[in-house]
Design a protein around this motif. Structure first.
Motif, PDB file in Angstrom:
ATOM      1  N   GLY A  96       0.500  -1.604   0.286  1.00 34.52           N
ATOM      2  CA  GLY A  96      -0.212   0.107   0.192  1.00 34.52           C
ATOM      3  C   GLY A  96       0.817   1.302   0.014  1.00 34.52           C
ATOM      4  O   GLY A  96      -0.183   2.669  -0.391  1.00 34.52           O
ATOM      5  N   THR A  97       2.233   1.502   0.128  1.00 36.08           N
ATOM      6  CA  THR A  97       3.161   2.278   0.406  1.00 36.08           C
ATOM      7  C   THR A  97       4.692   2.114  -0.466  1.00 36.08           C
ATOM      8  O   THR A  97       4.865   0.797  -0.597  1.00 36.08           O
ATOM      9  N   LEU A  98       5.162   3.042  -0.399  1.00 35.73           N
ATOM     10  CA  LEU A  98       6.436   2.366  -1.036  1.00 35.73           C
ATOM     11  C   LEU A  98       7.434   2.327   0.013  1.00 35.73           C
ATOM     12  O   LEU A  98       7.985   0.798  -0.539  1.00 35.73           O
ATOM     13  N   GLN A  99       7.658   2.395   1.151  1.00 36.04           N
ATOM     14  CA  GLN A  99       8.065   1.503   2.147  1.00 36.04           C
ATOM     15  C   GLN A  99       7.859  -0.019   1.950  1.00 36.04           C
ATOM     16  O   GLN A  99       8.555  -0.573   2.674  1.00 36.04           O
ATOM     17  N   HIS A 100       6.584  -0.337   1.751  1.00 37.17           N
ATOM     18  CA  HIS A 100       6.419  -1.964   2.025  1.00 37.17           C
ATOM     19  C   HIS A 100       7.462  -2.659   0.906  1.00 37.17           C
ATOM     20  O   HIS A 100       7.574  -3.771   1.612  1.00 37.17           O
ATOM     21  N   LEU A 101       7.333  -2.158  -0.402  1.00 42.08           N
ATOM     22  CA  LEU A 101       8.188  -2.380  -0.876  1.00 42.08           C
ATOM     23  C   LEU A 101       9.450  -2.450  -0.705  1.00 42.08           C
ATOM     24  O   LEU A 101      10.211  -3.572  -0.935  1.00 42.08           O
ATOM     25  N   SER A 102      10.403  -2.019  -0.322  1.00 45.88           N
ATOM     26  CA  SER A 102      11.828  -1.834   0.309  1.00 45.88           C
ATOM     27  C   SER A 102      11.608  -3.092   1.668  1.00 45.88           C
ATOM     28  O   SER A 102      12.470  -4.001   1.832  1.00 45.88           O
ATOM     29  N   ASP A 103      10.358  -3.256   2.334  1.00 42.94           N
ATOM     30  CA  ASP A 103      10.487  -3.941   3.525  1.00 42.94           C
ATOM     31  C   ASP A 103      10.760  -4.896   3.341  1.00 42.94           C
ATOM     32  O   ASP A 103      11.447  -6.326   3.788  1.00 42.94           O
ATOM     33  N   VAL A 104      10.389  -5.351   2.398  1.00 42.10           N
ATOM     34  CA  VAL A 104       9.708  -7.014   1.485  1.00 42.10           C
ATOM     35  C   VAL A 104      11.136  -7.164   0.494  1.00 42.10           C
ATOM     36  O   VAL A 104      11.079  -8.366   0.424  1.00 42.10           O
ATOM     37  N   ILE A 105      11.514  -6.497   0.232  1.00 39.43           N
ATOM     38  CA  ILE A 105      12.950  -6.663  -0.899  1.00 39.43           C
ATOM     39  C   ILE A 105      14.601  -6.858   0.070  1.00 39.43           C
ATOM     40  O   ILE A 105      15.290  -8.242   0.358  1.00 39.43           O
ATOM     41  N   HIS A 106      14.518  -5.628   1.228  1.00 36.69           N
ATOM     42  CA  HIS A 106      15.643  -5.721   2.461  1.00 36.69           C
ATOM     43  C   HIS A 106      15.450  -6.643   3.202  1.00 36.69           C
ATOM     44  O   HIS A 106      16.858  -7.560   3.624  1.00 36.69           O
ATOM     45  N   GLN A 107      14.263  -6.576   3.726  1.00 36.53           N
ATOM     46  CA  GLN A 107      13.919  -7.706   4.654  1.00 36.53           C
ATOM     47  C   GLN A 107      13.214  -9.060   4.838  1.00 36.53           C
ATOM     48  O   GLN A 107      13.762  -9.793   6.228  1.00 36.53           O
ATOM     49  N   SER A 108      12.705  -9.922   4.145  1.00 36.72           N
ATOM     50  CA  SER A 108      12.222 -10.436   3.544  1.00 36.72           C
ATOM     51  C   SER A 108      12.841 -11.377   2.591  1.00 36.72           C
ATOM     52  O   SER A 108      12.931 -12.349   2.298  1.00 36.72           O
ATOM     53  N   GLY A 109      13.396 -10.667   1.592  1.00 40.77           N
ATOM     54  CA  GLY A 109      14.441 -11.317   0.679  1.00 40.77           C
ATOM     55  C   GLY A 109      13.945 -11.677  -0.454  1.00 40.77           C
ATOM     56  O   GLY A 109      14.131 -12.852  -1.819  1.00 40.77           O
TER      57      GLY A 109
END
Length: 262
Positions: free
Chosen positions: A205-218
């Protein structure tokens, strides 16, 4: 650094693009081909078409939509929903699909994964997982989130890779349509358990969610729906954000066009 793909997910019911919450309460948004062409022209990397009611009727109804789409869209296209046999896959590929996503039929008959992979290549076989959180992990669901299976998501992902799946489309039923972000723990658990690409779906729902799922979840790719369908952010916004946040996506040429070389 791995290349991250930005994909648009289009859920289809009959002739219409639809969107729901937790895969329910579906709202009609319009002609899926118009949305597909828009996203292609704006630089999406791949498209995912999912027939949301195909499993109920035992068939995939997207052949005509796929055939019309490929006349104007020239990027990889994954099609799922109601794929039950090698012949179903053959029909979708002949219509213009590049990959097929299989969920219900693979759970009912796991050897289908191997049959598709052997005949068309593992890169064609996308294992679609619909996951719902339980007290001790996540359970696989089928029929667009309607039916329980008793299968553990992580274990089924591992088995699916072993049988020949070349990619996993991982949808969190809990997060889907909520705009509250991906299920980061789910994505991390599956990504860590397999050696094939994982597409995270459900919750952006936000741009931050993109960063979270790539950097934190692989995750190797993200599937976006609501955030694109309702014009919450443009693909240009999303791609620039990704580049500025150390996410390796396709970059822009000096003339503003998207590069196909990096």
């Amino acid at each position: 650094m791995r290349k991250v793909r930005l994909t648009a997910r289009l859920d289809i019911k009959g002739p219409n693009l639809i969107k729901g919450i937790h895969l329910e309460g579906l709202r009609v948004l319009g002609d899926p081909q118009m949305f597909a062409e828009k996203y292609y022209n704006e630089g999406i990397d791949e498209l995912i078409y999912m027939d949301s009611v195909a499993s109920l009727y035992g068939r995939n109804n997207l052949l005509d939509i796929v055939a019309r789409t490929i006349d104007k869209v020239f990027i990889p296209l994954t099609v799922g929903g109601g794929v039950r046999s090698v012949e179903d896959v053959n029909k979708l590929l002949r219509a213009g699909a590049d990959k097929v996503a299989v969920n219900t039929a693979a759970i009912k008959r796991p050897e289908l994964i191997s049959e598709i992979s052997r005949k068309f290549g593992s890169q064609c076989m996308v294992l679609s997982l619909e996951a719902k959180r339980k007290a001790d992990g996540w359970e696989c669901y089928t029929d667009n989130g309607r039916e329980t299976t008793g299968l553990d998501v992580v274990q089924w992902a591992i088995q699916g890779e072993r049988l020949g799946a070349g990619e996993i489309l991982l949808t969190s039923i809990d997060q889907e349509g909520t705009k509250k972000g991906f299920d980061l723990e789910l994505v991390e658990r599956v990504s860590s358990a397999v050696n094939i690409p994982v597409i995270a779906s459900g919750g952006m729902g936000t741009l931050q969610h993109l960063s979270d799922v790539i950097h934190q979840s692989g995750a190797d790719a993200v599937a976006m729906a609501d955030i694109l369908h309702y014009n919450r952010f443009s693909l240009n916004d999303i791609r620039h954000y990704a580049i500025n946040n150390n996410i390796n996506v396709r970059r822009f040429n000096e003339d503003g066009s998207l590069s196909h070389d990096n």
